[in-house]
Design a protein around this motif. Structure first.
Motif, short mmCIF file in Angstrom:
data_model
loop_
_atom_site.label_atom_id
_atom_site.label_comp_id
_atom_site.label_asym_id
_atom_site.label_seq_id
_atom_site.Cartn_x
_atom_site.Cartn_y
_atom_site.Cartn_z
N VAL A 1 8.48 -4.49 -7.04
CA VAL A 1 9.92 -4.35 -6.77
C VAL A 1 10.74 -5.25 -7.69
CG1 VAL A 1 11.73 -4.71 -5.06
CG2 VAL A 1 9.60 -3.60 -4.39
N VAL A 2 10.31 -6.51 -7.81
CA VAL A 2 11.06 -7.46 -8.64
C VAL A 2 11.05 -7.04 -10.10
CG1 VAL A 2 11.09 -9.84 -9.50
CG2 VAL A 2 10.74 -9.41 -7.08
N SER A 3 9.87 -6.71 -10.64
CA SER A 3 9.78 -6.34 -12.05
C SER A 3 10.56 -5.06 -12.35
CB SER A 3 8.32 -6.18 -12.47
OG SER A 3 7.67 -5.20 -11.65
N CYS A 4 10.44 -4.07 -11.46
CA CYS A 4 11.19 -2.83 -11.66
C CYS A 4 12.70 -3.09 -11.56
CB CYS A 4 10.77 -1.78 -10.63
SG CYS A 4 9.10 -1.12 -10.88
N GLY A 5 13.08 -3.96 -10.63
CA GLY A 5 14.50 -4.30 -10.50
C GLY A 5 15.04 -4.98 -11.73
N VAL A 6 14.26 -5.91 -12.29
CA VAL A 6 14.70 -6.62 -13.50
C VAL A 6 14.84 -5.64 -14.67
CG1 VAL A 6 13.99 -8.32 -15.24
CG2 VAL A 6 13.74 -8.84 -12.81
N ILE A 7 13.86 -4.74 -14.81
CA ILE A 7 13.92 -3.76 -15.89
C ILE A 7 15.12 -2.84 -15.72
CG2 ILE A 7 12.74 -1.78 -16.92
CD1 ILE A 7 10.09 -3.20 -16.26
N ALA A 8 15.33 -2.36 -14.49
CA ALA A 8 16.46 -1.46 -14.24
C ALA A 8 17.79 -2.14 -14.54
CB ALA A 8 16.42 -0.97 -12.79
N ILE A 9 17.93 -3.40 -14.11
CA ILE A 9 19.16 -4.14 -14.37
C ILE A 9 19.37 -4.35 -15.87
CG2 ILE A 9 20.31 -6.37 -14.08
CD1 ILE A 9 19.06 -6.51 -11.30
N SER A 10 18.27 -4.65 -16.58
CA SER A 10 18.40 -4.85 -18.03
C SER A 10 18.83 -3.58 -18.74
CB SER A 10 17.06 -5.34 -18.60
OG SER A 10 16.07 -4.33 -18.51
N VAL A 11 18.34 -2.43 -18.25
CA VAL A 11 18.74 -1.15 -18.86
C VAL A 11 20.21 -0.86 -18.54
CG1 VAL A 11 18.39 1.35 -18.79
CG2 VAL A 11 16.43 -0.18 -18.86
N ILE A 12 20.61 -1.08 -17.28
CA ILE A 12 21.98 -0.78 -16.87
C ILE A 12 22.98 -1.66 -17.60
CG2 ILE A 12 23.58 -0.82 -14.92
CD1 ILE A 12 21.19 -0.07 -13.13
N THR A 13 22.64 -2.95 -17.76
CA THR A 13 23.58 -3.89 -18.38
C THR A 13 23.50 -3.89 -19.90
OG1 THR A 13 21.95 -5.68 -18.14
CG2 THR A 13 23.56 -5.40 -16.37
N ASN A 14 22.52 -3.20 -20.47
CA ASN A 14 22.37 -3.17 -21.93
C ASN A 14 23.32 -2.12 -22.51
OD1 ASN A 14 21.59 -3.28 -24.57
ND2 ASN A 14 19.55 -2.45 -24.24
N THR A 15 24.35 -2.57 -23.21
CA THR A 15 25.33 -1.65 -23.80
C THR A 15 25.13 -1.49 -25.30
OG1 THR A 15 26.91 -3.48 -24.12
CG2 THR A 15 27.05 -2.23 -22.04
N SER A 16 23.96 -1.86 -25.80
CA SER A 16 23.70 -1.75 -27.23
C SER A 16 23.28 -0.33 -27.59
CB SER A 16 22.60 -2.73 -27.65
OG SER A 16 21.39 -2.43 -26.97
N ILE A 17 23.35 -0.03 -28.90
CA ILE A 17 22.92 1.28 -29.40
C ILE A 17 21.41 1.37 -29.28
CG2 ILE A 17 22.80 2.77 -31.42
CD1 ILE A 17 25.61 2.50 -30.39
N LYS A 18 20.94 2.45 -28.67
CA LYS A 18 19.51 2.62 -28.48
C LYS A 18 18.95 3.87 -29.16
CE LYS A 18 20.28 2.07 -24.04
NZ LYS A 18 21.53 1.32 -24.05
N ASN A 19 19.78 4.86 -29.42
CA ASN A 19 19.28 6.08 -30.05
C ASN A 19 20.43 6.83 -30.71
OD1 ASN A 19 20.59 7.51 -27.84
ND2 ASN A 19 18.81 6.97 -26.61
N GLU A 20 20.09 7.92 -31.35
CA GLU A 20 21.08 8.72 -32.07
C GLU A 20 22.12 9.31 -31.13
OE1 GLU A 20 21.13 12.62 -35.06
OE2 GLU A 20 19.27 11.53 -34.67
N GLU A 21 21.70 9.63 -29.93
CA GLU A 21 22.63 10.19 -28.95
C GLU A 21 23.75 9.20 -28.62
OE1 GLU A 21 22.63 11.97 -24.37
OE2 GLU A 21 20.76 11.37 -25.35
N ASP A 22 23.41 7.92 -28.52
CA ASP A 22 24.42 6.90 -28.26
C ASP A 22 25.46 6.85 -29.37
OD1 ASP A 22 23.21 6.19 -25.90
OD2 ASP A 22 22.11 4.50 -26.74
#
Length: 467
Positions: free
Chosen positions: A194-215
């Motif tokens: 739960v903790v590791s998945c939560g940390v990963i999910a939060i990092s994805v949600i809060t990450n506003t950097s360019i990640k792919n061509e679609e962005d």
């Protein structure tokens, strides 16, 4: 167009939660999730085994009805209603202090009060007394003594018949209520997941950097002309430009694809500015390798370093003896022929920045820059301008306004979506022809969201390098 860009910037700021992206991030980091779960499981298992102490529960019970009297429904209802009264008496200071005194217990009244619980099974007139203690014998003795003292006190307080003893506490039936080590391990494993998945999910949600061509297309409307995979391989190579024969196969192929995109973009695009949002995002690397790649197909190329504030091109190329450059030419202290150098690459010349100056914008905005372009454009098929970061100083915008087109270099996982949109909007305000975006360092540690080791370029490139 400006309205369109404004909307794009606003949309970039309002990032939506992409569940598919979160699931992909979880899948990519499954090893880390498993490792975290194991650490939590082992830690909690050790805690349960060596820290948590045994807790024994003993139970005694009484019946609060005269055994000679016939039990009616009203009696049962009255018994349920009086449960709180009996609990209050059993856990009263009178009863518990007498128990402490009778058993010579080294325990405070409040501690014993918290260790005792009383309940009444539904639709019965049975009162159960439970006592928890770290010692099994002590738990049994306390439960039986409370039962004995309560039976004596209840008739005096309530004026009722003396309750009947139903069951006395027995060591054989005393239970150890401490959780098993296995249960602690399982709880730890679940907590780790739960903790590791939560940390990963939060990092994805809060990450506003360019990640792919679609962005890139979504937030700026620009097309991607090149995708350059990680060419450093985790090594620190900031002191020198990586020469073409040192590039991994996948990176070299990506440069060739960028060259092809430039060659077929437009016949009128001859002077190209290469810039980035901020420093250390690879614009000098892209400028050099694009110029080199064009020279390899017979195009005459001039690479111009316009970063007169903090130039790195000459130092990273490891060249010495360059005394005159762009700053000397723009200030009128050198002629064109004195500042263009043959660096030993066929069809390619370089005009370095020269002496670093503080009034770079003033020099670039003067007529000398246009004069330079007019004097050399007939001698070269392409002129590549390595500019300062457009998000730091205004020099890049000045150079871009003179060129036929501009390439924006971004570093995947670093450049923010909103930053790209704002820069693109600013360049379009001065009628800059933005050719497209070059994604740099795709698949690096900072960009764990895009290129993986399963990429065909990574696999084929490694085998090619070994050969």
């Amino acid at each position: 167009m400006e309205n369109k860009k404004a909307v794009a910037v606003e949309n970039a700021a309002e990032d939506t939660i992409d569940l598919l992206e979160i699931f992909r991030a979880l899948y990519r980091r499954w090893v880390w999730i498993v490792f975290t779960a194991l650490v939590f499981g082992i830690a909690l298992g050790m805690y349960g085994k060596f820290v948590v102490k045994d807790v024994f529960q003993a139970e005694a019970s009484m019946c609060i009805i005269d055994s000679n009297k016939e039990v009616s429904i009203s009696d049962l209802q009255i018994g349920s209603a009086l449960t709180n009264d009996y609990e209050g008496i059993i856990k009263s200071r009178v009863v518990l202090t007498k128990v402490i005194s009778n058993l010579n217990l080294d325990i405070a009244y409040k501690s014993l009060y918290n260790a005792v619980s009383v309940d009444n099974p539904e639709a019965t007139r049975i009162i159960r007394i439970r006592v928890v203690s770290g010692n099994k014998e002590e738990a049994v003795d306390i439960a039986n003594e409370i039962l004995s003292v309560s039976i004596e006190e209840i008739p005096h307080v309530l004026g009722s018949n003396t309750p009947t003893v139903l069951d006395k506490a027995d060591e054989f039936f005393a239970e150890n209520t401490r959780r098993s080590v296995v249960s602690y391990i399982l709880i730890g494993l679940m907590a780790g997941i739960v903790v590791s998945c939560g940390v990963i999910a939060i990092s994805v949600i809060t990450n506003t950097s360019i990640k792919n061509e679609e962005d890139i297309q979504k937030c700026s409307g620009l097309s991607v002309l090149g995708t350059i995979p990680d060419y450093k391989g985790g090594k620190k190579r900031k002191e020198k430009i990586i020469w073409p024969d040192e590039l991994p196969f996948s990176a070299a192929e990506a440069i060739y694809q960028l060259r092809t995109a430039i060659l077929y973009s437009s016949k009128d695009v001859k002077m190209i500015a290469v810039t980035s949002a901020f420093e250390n995002q690879g614009k000098s690397f892209i400028s050099f390798h694009l110029a080199y790649s064009l020279s390899q197909v017979g195009k005459r190329v001039l690479l111009v370093d316009t970063d007169m504030r903090k130039s790195v091109l000459q130092r990273r190329m490891g060249l010495e003896g360059v005394k005159l450059g762009l700053s000397e030419y723009l200030s009128g202290n050198a002629e064109v022929g004195q500042v263009i150098y043959d660096v030993g690459i066929p069809n390619m010349h370089v005009l370095f920045s020269g002496k670093l100056v503080t009034n770079a914008s003033a020099l670039l905005s003067a007529k000398w820059l246009r004069t330079l372009c007019d004097s050399v454009k007939d001698s070269y098929d392409y002129i590549i301008f390595d500019t300062p970061p457009v998000g730091v100083v205004g020099d890049a915008a000045i150079v871009s306004s003179v060129c036929d087109g501009t390439l924006l270099v971004i570093e995947n996982g670093v450049t923010k979506k909103k930053t790209l949109c704002q820069i693109a909007a600013e360049l379009e305000k001065i009628d800059t022809n933005i050719l497209g975006v070059v994604q740099n360092m795709v698949g690096s540690k900072k960009d764990s969201s895009y290129y993986g080791k399963g990429n065909y370029g990574y696999y084929y490139g490694n085998n090619q390098n070994k050969k």
